[in-house]
Design a protein around this motif. Structure first.
Motif, PDB file in Angstrom:
ATOM      1  N   GLN A   1      -5.914  -1.536  -2.896  1.00  0.00           N
ATOM      2  CA  GLN A   1      -6.748  -2.204  -1.903  1.00  0.00           C
ATOM      3  C   GLN A   1      -7.035  -3.623  -2.372  1.00  0.00           C
TER       4      GLN A   1
ATOM      5  N   LYS B   1       0.824  -1.203   0.000  1.00  0.00           N
ATOM      6  CA  LYS B   1       0.000   0.000   0.000  1.00  0.00           C
ATOM      7  C   LYS B   1       0.866   1.264   0.000  1.00  0.00           C
ATOM      8  N   HIS B   2       1.889   1.286   0.848  1.00  0.00           N
ATOM      9  CA  HIS B   2       2.724   2.486   0.938  1.00  0.00           C
ATOM     10  C   HIS B   2       3.562   2.694  -0.319  1.00  0.00           C
TER      11      HIS B   2
ATOM     12  N   PRO C   1     -10.937   4.943   1.845  1.00  0.00           N
ATOM     13  CA  PRO C   1      -9.537   4.881   2.263  1.00  0.00           C
ATOM     14  C   PRO C   1      -9.375   4.220   3.629  1.00  0.00           C
TER      15      PRO C   1
ATOM     16  N   THR D   1      -7.752   5.285   6.190  1.00  0.00           N
ATOM     17  CA  THR D   1      -7.131   6.401   6.902  1.00  0.00           C
ATOM     18  C   THR D   1      -8.111   6.949   7.937  1.00  0.00           C
TER      19      THR D   1
ATOM     20  N   GLN E   1       1.233   4.250  -2.675  1.00  0.00           N
ATOM     21  CA  GLN E   1       0.942   5.619  -2.252  1.00  0.00           C
ATOM     22  C   GLN E   1       2.045   6.578  -2.671  1.00  0.00           C
ATOM     23  N   ARG E   2       3.284   6.125  -2.628  1.00  0.00           N
ATOM     24  CA  ARG E   2       4.400   6.978  -3.051  1.00  0.00           C
ATOM     25  C   ARG E   2       4.295   7.348  -4.532  1.00  0.00           C
TER      26      ARG E   2
ATOM     27  N   GLY F   1       1.430   7.958  -5.870  1.00  0.00           N
ATOM     28  CA  GLY F   1       0.188   8.686  -6.021  1.00  0.00           C
ATOM     29  C   GLY F   1      -0.975   7.806  -6.403  1.00  0.00           C
ATOM     30  N   SER F   2      -0.881   6.514  -6.065  1.00  0.00           N
ATOM     31  CA  SER F   2      -1.921   5.558  -6.434  1.00  0.00           C
ATOM     32  C   SER F   2      -2.411   4.828  -5.186  1.00  0.00           C
ATOM     33  N   ARG F   3      -3.637   4.351  -5.243  1.00  0.00           N
ATOM     34  CA  ARG F   3      -4.215   3.628  -4.111  1.00  0.00           C
ATOM     35  C   ARG F   3      -4.327   2.146  -4.451  1.00  0.00           C
TER      36      ARG F   3
END
Length: 360
Positions: free
Chosen positions: A110, A99-100, A198, A200, A103-104, A106-108
């Motif tokens: 799941q 996931k991280h 998300p 979060t 994220q770096r 700019g994408s998600r």
């Protein structure tokens, strides 16, 4: 039933923290219609690999120097994981890193996740250890190159093959579905909306017919909390009623848990949602504020969220859900540090309202 498309995955990394550490190797075994496909790649972490990690995994800086970066393998990895159950040993670790890394970029990312550590504990509660080395000894697993990503993914796949034929009560089908807890989605809610939720902190809003706000809630993990509403046993009348009424879902991410708490309080007072009766009628979110009574003499004073902006005010300690919680916390601090309680300042705190301007 569990999904038929599975992905057994293991990662090697530069450390244990997905926020600051990076992936150095990916090992993946895809199962589609019973056919296994293996894929692995070294990954350039774009930083030095600590020496103790090099000794543990056998992966050194020279080996990854010419390897692709995660950005260069991201599309292929996403395609291989798409639609498959993400299975890993200590899945929080591997899933968190994937996931991280996305994220770096700019994408998600799941996926539905199943942890074989948790599965082993459910299937074999008589054993105390469930790390991969213990499973190797207990189940006679073997793979060449322990602590390399594809080899460890192979061990997870072997464990799965051994236990899947067990009676239903102790099988992956029986125990794994307890981990997934796929929700029965509200009939009037577009399932695609839930895919964007998300993981979060933040606040979520559930709307009904005519865009009436039904419920405002907060969580440190919005996705898990929202899905839990729809995964609840249908014998729970309140949740069943909410599920039948929902027409639209919205959410707002916050910096952390405190931000979510304050935003929830403000939205409940503003929107007066139908199912937030308790919080709406008892808005007691508060904090202690140090006030200088005389030069150098500071006293605690209780202030409430509906009177001031707790997020912007200074010299605050909190927030707390109620006056009782705030008082008990202050009492424990005084006892722990052997302080003399300032009598009425906290023994019987009174509500301190913000002064009203004459222009109001």
């Amino acid at each position: 039933m569990l999904p038929t498309q599975l992905a057994f995955i293991d990662l090697e990394t530069t450390g244990a923290n997905p926020v600051i550490d990076r992936v150095t190797e990916i090992g993946l075994i895809e199962i589609v219609d019973g056919v296994a496909t293996r894929w692995s790649t070294l990954v350039n972490p774009e930083r030095s690999i600590p020496s103790f990690i090099q000794r543990l995994t056998g992966i050194n800086n020279e080996m990854v120097a010419a390897a692709p970066t995660f950005a260069q393998v991201a599309d292929e990895l996403r395609a291989r994981l798409a639609g498959k159950l993400f299975i890993a040993h200590n899945a929080r670790f591997d899933y968190g890193f994937v996931k991280h890394e996305f994220q770096r970029l700019g994408s998600r990312f799941q996926a539905d996740v199943l942890c074989t550590v948790r599965l082993s504990r459910k299937l074999f509660p008589e054993h105390h250890k469930h790390n991969l080395d213990s499973l190797i000894i207990r189940h006679g697993l073997y793979a060449d190159g322990r602590h390399r990503a594809l080899a460890d993914a192979e061990l997870i796949w072997q464990f799965w093959q051994q236990v899947r034929e067990k009676p239903f009560g102790r099988s992956p089908a029986g125990r794994g579905t307890q981990q997934l807890k796929r929700p029965a989605l509200p009939p009037h809610l577009d399932p695609a909306v839930l895919d964007d939720l998300p993981e979060t902190p933040g606040v979520y809003l559930i709307y009904g017919e005519g865009d009436l706000c039904l419920y405002v809630g907060k969580s440190i993990n919005l996705r898990h909390r929202v899905l839990s509403h729809f995964a609840t046993d249908t014998r729970e009348y309140k949740e069943m009623k909410l599920t039948q009424q929902v027409r639209r879902l919205d959410w707002r991410e916050t910096v952390g848990e405190v931000g979510a708490l304050l935003l929830e309080s403000r939205l409940v007072k503003q929107l007066k949602p139908l199912h937030n009766r308790r919080l709406r009628e008892h808005p007691e979110i508060c904090a202690w504020r140090l006030e200088e009574v005389e030069p150098g003499d500071f006293r605690p004073s209780l202030v409430f969220a509906e009177d001031i902006d707790l997020g912007a005010a200074e010299n605050l300690y909190g927030p707390f859900n109620s006056k009782r919680e705030a008082t008990n916390t202050l009492r424990k601090i005084a006892e722990a540090y052997k302080l003399c309680p300032p009598c009425s300042a906290w023994k019987n705190p009174t509500r301190r309202r913000a002064p009203v301007s004459p222009s109001r």
